[in-house]
Design a protein around this motif. Structure first.
Motif: not given
Length: 626
Positions: A23-24, A26-27, A45, A48, A62, A65-66
């Motif tokens: 996730v990291s 991905h961001v 993003l 979310v 989620m 984490t985002s």
């Protein structure tokens, strides 16, 4: 479903599993792609972050984490390409989430504020907007879980503000600006409880770790808001809205009552009407709650040893705002309560400040007259100010007025000598309340008897013809009974009928008739003022009979002797009078009938035959007479 948020564990959402590390990455890729014009992952993003209602455990995981990933990628955020992301973050309300989301959201805001100065205002603004909840949350605040939620949010907001201030030196200055900008306007259509909560947070900043950085500004702004609300409460409007207008009358006309029972019944009726009118006034209720908050704040500051620096700010705020607010009704009681917490250090300093303003010709006349009116009302009402200090102030006032007389031998001129007449009126007003108490202490009595009061009153400026007749009458009546000086019949007549010059000096709606510490009429916050306040019914005048006082009021306990009482009166350091420290709040209804109000149909001729202090200058009649 067990969702683990630690690094390397999986976050499950529907049929797709992601690790925190994934996730990291991905961001970060989403932020980079947005900068390159590729927006699919960036919009995912944003989706979310925008999802706030009824989050499932997977969606919460989620989001957490985002947000955590964004905190580690703040250096990739660019205001030119990620404006929608910044807007989403600033629009998130901590009140909508649980503790896990709140923690990572605050972490992100702090990281964003620290990484670049250009995001500082946005982050501070976001935190300050969380001082108050969304409108949909207001009803929940009446429940225990709502109050618990409030504390969860606010403790994180204030901790974040302190952390940002530690990381960014300019943050406190920027924070002051943001708080001023975001402060709810008094004419806003939003519920006034939001304004109260906002002020609560400002006081929390002053009393917390940020106090040394922004506390001064917070207190000044809170006092400004209190003054704004105070002057917005118009007595004329209250009178117009109430059918029983007689309750506001000064009771200067001769009233023939068949019995004391009828008088008592009439007072109770008036009291209830006034309380009902104030209770229905939204601005008054708003102000009442704010006063509770600031009184509690001062009490806490005193207990923690912080009141010294707070009092300095209050004193300056009083001089710059309250002193010049035309006929403020409640805001001045912030100073009154602060002084009561330490009468020697604060109470005497406040009085001396007012005395210095009055005697200093550098100030404009209106300020000087206002200061001496405050001084007279304060020393008359504050039961925590000692008799010896009151006499020391009277000595100073009399000396100034006597010196003024020696330099002015002209005829009566209310406009030319209004500062002088204000001082004389203040002296008489104080003695109306304090004469018997100060004369009960031999050393102080000798000081008072040496003052050239009689010479001033007989001067060619004729103060007895100019000052308010009701005050003159009561003063001369007590002076004659106490044999303070020779009171001739000619003297005494000045207090019976208002002259043309008296009307010119006092006039309707003039500051000259203003006694700021008249009875406090806000019901919830009254409990802070009442134990420290002198009501007229508590005053033992010099012309009252001691035996009747003891029989009717029960002042003398069953086991007391005359010798005991006389010994008590000879204590130089005792408070001017003895009062109940715990007057019941439910007695409030019985203390409202003598408000400081001048009716529009005021007629000086009504003073003929009047034998008591008028409600214009008389406090509410307390149910306890001491």
């Amino acid at each position: 479903m067990g969702v683990q948020l630690a690094e390397g564990h999986q976050v499950e959402t529907e049929d797709v599993n992601f690790t925190d590390l994934e996730v990291s990455y991905h961001v970060r890729d989403a932020l980079k792609s947005a900068s390159l014009g590729q927006s699919d992952s960036y919009h995912d993003l944003l989706g979310v972050l925008h999802h706030t209602e009824r989050l499932t455990p997977d969606e919460v995981a989620m989001l957490v984490t985002s947000l955590k990933a964004l905190s580690g990628a703040v250096s990739y955020i660019d205001s030119d390409h990620h404006q929608m992301l910044l807007s989403s973050i600033s629009g998130m309300s901590l009140w909508n989430y649980g503790p896990d989301v709140m923690d990572v959201l605050v972490e992100l805001v702090v990281a964003l504020a620290a990484v670049s100065g250009k995001y500082l205002h946005l982050c501070l603004d976001m935190l300050v907007r969380n001082f108050v909840p969304p409108l949909s949350f207001l009803r929940l605040l009446q429940q225990p879980r709502g109050l618990a939620k409030k504390e969860q949010v606010l403790c994180r907001v204030h901790a974040a503000l302190k952390e940002i201030a530690d990381l960014v030196p300019l943050a406190p200055l920027r924070l002051e600006k943001v708080i001023k900008e975001r402060m709810p306007h008094k004419s806003s259509k939003q519920p006034w409880i939001l304004s109260v909560m906002y002020v609560e947070n400002m006081l929390r900043l002053d009393g917390g770790a940020m106090g040394d950085l922004v506390g001064r500004t917070m207190l000044v702004e809170v006092m400004n808001r209190i003054v704004e609300l105070d002057v917005e409460i118009g007595w004329d409007e209250l009178i117009a809205d109430d059918s029983n207008k007689g309750m506001f009358e000064m009771e200067l006309e001769e009233q023939e009552m068949s019995s004391e029972a009828e008088i008592s019944k009439e007072k109770i009726s008036r009291d209830s009407s006034i309380q009902k009118t104030l209770s229905g006034n939204e601005v008054a209720e708003h102000l009442d709650l704010l006063m509770v908050f600031i009184f509690e704040h001062l009490k806490t500051c005193h207990a923690s040893g912080r009141l010294d620096q707070v009092f300095e700010v209050l004193l300056l705020s009083f001089q710059s705002t309250v002193l010049h607010a035309y006929k403020s009704k409640f805001s001045q009681f912030v100073m009154f309560y602060a002084c009561s917490l330490d009468p020697v250090n604060y109470g005497e300093r406040f009085a001396n400040m007012l005395l210095d303003i009055y005697k200093n010709s550098m100030y404009v006349l209106e300020w000087r007259m206002g200061a001496v009116s405050y001084l007279a009302s304060y020393l008359s009402r504050a039961n925590f100010m000692s008799a010896s200090f009151v006499v020391s102030v009277l000595e100073s006032l009399v000396d100034w007025c006597f010196t003024y007389c020696k330099g002015h031998n002209g005829e009566t001129n209310p406009k030319a000598h209004r500062v002088f007449y204000s001082g004389i009126q203040a002296i008489m007003y104080i003695l109306c309340f304090r004469m018997r108490s100060v004369l009960g202490v031999p050393r102080i009595e000798s000081q008072l008897s040496l003052l050239p009061i009689q010479a001033i009153l007989k001067h060619s400026l004729n103060p007895l013809k100019v000052c308010l007749p009701s005050i003159v009458h009561e003063f001369l009546q007590q002076a004659r009974a106490a044999q303070l000086f020779s009171v001739s019949e000619d003297f005494h007549l000045y207090g019976v009928l208002e002259s043309e010059v008296s009307a010119d000096f006092g006039g309707l709606e003039r500051l000259d008739m203003f006694f700021p510490f008249d009875p406090y009429l806000l019901q919830n916050s009254d409990r802070f003022i009442r134990p420290n306040f002198i009501f007229w019914s508590m005053v033992r005048t010099t012309y009252e009979d001691d035996d009747e006082d003891e029989d009717e009021d029960g002042d003398q306990s069953e086991g007391s002797t005359d010798e005991d009482i006389e010994n008590d009166s000879r204590d130089d350091d005792r408070i001017a009078m003895s009062f109940e420290d715990d007057l019941a709040i439910d007695e409030f209804d019985n203390s409202l009938n003598k408000m400081s109000i001048t009716p529009k149909n005021y007629n000086g001729a009504q003073l003929q035959g009047y034998k008591q202090m008028p409600s214009r200058i008389r406090p509410s009649a307390s149910p306890v007479s001491l």
